[in-house]
Design a protein around this motif. Structure first.
Motif, PDB file in Angstrom:
ATOM      1  N   LEU A 176       9.975  50.788 -25.786  1.00  0.00           N
ATOM      2  CA  LEU A 176      10.795  50.390 -24.634  1.00  0.00           C
ATOM      3  C   LEU A 176      10.593  51.344 -23.462  1.00  0.00           C
ATOM      4  O   LEU A 176      10.530  50.924 -22.309  1.00  0.00           O
ATOM      5  N   GLY A 177      10.470  52.636 -23.745  1.00  0.00           N
ATOM      6  CA  GLY A 177      10.220  53.612 -22.682  1.00  0.00           C
ATOM      7  C   GLY A 177       8.873  53.397 -22.015  1.00  0.00           C
ATOM      8  O   GLY A 177       8.758  53.464 -20.791  1.00  0.00           O
ATOM      9  N   THR A 178       7.844  53.120 -22.813  1.00  0.00           N
ATOM     10  CA  THR A 178       6.515  52.843 -22.263  1.00  0.00           C
ATOM     11  C   THR A 178       6.546  51.570 -21.420  1.00  0.00           C
ATOM     12  O   THR A 178       5.963  51.523 -20.327  1.00  0.00           O
ATOM     13  N   THR A 179       7.222  50.556 -21.917  1.00  0.00           N
ATOM     14  CA  THR A 179       7.347  49.303 -21.164  1.00  0.00           C
ATOM     15  C   THR A 179       8.075  49.541 -19.845  1.00  0.00           C
ATOM     16  O   THR A 179       7.656  49.047 -18.796  1.00  0.00           O
ATOM     17  N   ALA A 180       9.146  50.319 -19.883  1.00  0.00           N
ATOM     18  CA  ALA A 180       9.897  50.616 -18.660  1.00  0.00           C
ATOM     19  C   ALA A 180       9.034  51.383 -17.667  1.00  0.00           C
ATOM     20  O   ALA A 180       9.084  51.128 -16.460  1.00  0.00           O
ATOM     21  N   CYS A 182       5.742  51.224 -17.384  1.00  0.00           N
ATOM     22  CA  CYS A 182       4.770  50.276 -16.824  1.00  0.00           C
ATOM     23  C   CYS A 182       5.424  49.365 -15.790  1.00  0.00           C
ATOM     24  O   CYS A 182       4.839  49.089 -14.743  1.00  0.00           O
ATOM     25  N   VAL A 183       6.626  48.898 -16.079  1.00  0.00           N
ATOM     26  CA  VAL A 183       7.354  48.050 -15.129  1.00  0.00           C
ATOM     27  C   VAL A 183       7.659  48.843 -13.857  1.00  0.00           C
ATOM     28  O   VAL A 183       7.519  48.320 -12.754  1.00  0.00           O
ATOM     29  N   GLU A 184       8.053  50.092 -13.992  1.00  0.00           N
ATOM     30  CA  GLU A 184       8.344  50.925 -12.822  1.00  0.00           C
ATOM     31  C   GLU A 184       7.089  51.129 -11.977  1.00  0.00           C
ATOM     32  O   GLU A 184       7.158  51.086 -10.746  1.00  0.00           O
ATOM     33  N   LEU A 185       5.964  51.333 -12.606  1.00  0.00           N
ATOM     34  CA  LEU A 185       4.708  51.484 -11.875  1.00  0.00           C
ATOM     35  C   LEU A 185       4.378  50.202 -11.122  1.00  0.00           C
ATOM     36  O   LEU A 185       4.037  50.242  -9.934  1.00  0.00           O
ATOM     37  N   TRP A 186       4.507  49.065 -11.784  1.00  0.00           N
ATOM     38  CA  TRP A 186       4.259  47.782 -11.129  1.00  0.00           C
ATOM     39  C   TRP A 186       5.258  47.551 -10.008  1.00  0.00           C
ATOM     40  O   TRP A 186       4.915  47.116  -8.920  1.00  0.00           O
ATOM     41  N   TRP A 187       6.519  47.886 -10.278  1.00  0.00           N
ATOM     42  CA  TRP A 187       7.609  47.675  -9.329  1.00  0.00           C
ATOM     43  C   TRP A 187       7.384  48.466  -8.045  1.00  0.00           C
ATOM     44  O   TRP A 187       7.657  47.991  -6.947  1.00  0.00           O
TER      45      TRP A 187
END
Length: 190
Positions: A176-180, A182-187
């Motif tokens: 979940l931390g890795t996914t978050a 990646c989402v933050e980088l995309w965001w």
């Protein structure tokens, strides 16, 4: 307009959450799967509207002119930010009402990127569009899955994933931390 849509969505969501409770308290059965699906669909439509505007409208440099904080009983309820921008040699002003849940601090005197309608430059995509989009996109899967579950549909891979997460909590937190991240980088690139 965006503030009105956000308020309307909050009222619809509150109603969808409250109606089953009242029905169950009255001794009835809550057959509300359709209401949850409608709420999730509305969240996806509002998210698509924000993304469509963000991709079609023009970025302009703007600055924060003023902010007004509304408080009730010693708590911040909302903040209204007033923006100013120039397009085609003409100056425009607009406001963005942000509920306390979405409130991200804005700084005066610093240039901000605002998104305006090229056909009517007085129309502003509120600078809180990222927070609004996050609310819609995070809430939609929740109500859609509840609605589908109420209608009797079960997603087996999702149930297996949930049981796997419960049995392996450390790995789940890492994923979940890795996914978050990646989402933050995309965001941050939007």
């Amino acid at each position: 307009m965006d503030n009105l849509l956000l308020a309307l969505y909050a009222v619809v969501t509150f109603t969808v959450m409250l109606l089953p409770s009242l029905e169950l308290l009255g001794g009835g059965s809550a057959g509300t799967g359709g209401l949850y699906l409608a709420d999730g669909a509305l969240a996806l439509v509002l998210a698509a509207t924000i993304l469509w505007r963000r991709l079609r409208w023009e970025p302009v440099g703007g600055w924060l002119v003023d902010e007004r904080v509304e408080t009730r009983e010693m708590r911040v309820v909302s903040t209204t930010y007033y923006w100013c921008w120039t397009l085609g040699g003409r100056e425009y002003e607009g406001g963005d009402l942000m509920p306390a849940l979405l409130c991200a601090p804005m700084s005066r005197g610093r240039a901000h990127t605002l998104w305006v309608d090229p056909g009517d430059p007085s129309r502003l995509l509120p600078p809180s569009w990222r927070e609004r989009l996050a609310v819609y996109l995070l809430w939609a899967p929740v109500v859609l899955s509840v609605g589908l579950g109420n209608l009797g549909w079960r997603w087996e891979p999702g149930m297996r994933l949930l049981s796997l997460m419960v049995s392996h909590p450390l790995e789940s937190v890492l994923v979940l931390g890795t996914t978050a991240a990646c989402v933050e980088l995309w965001w941050s690139r939007l």
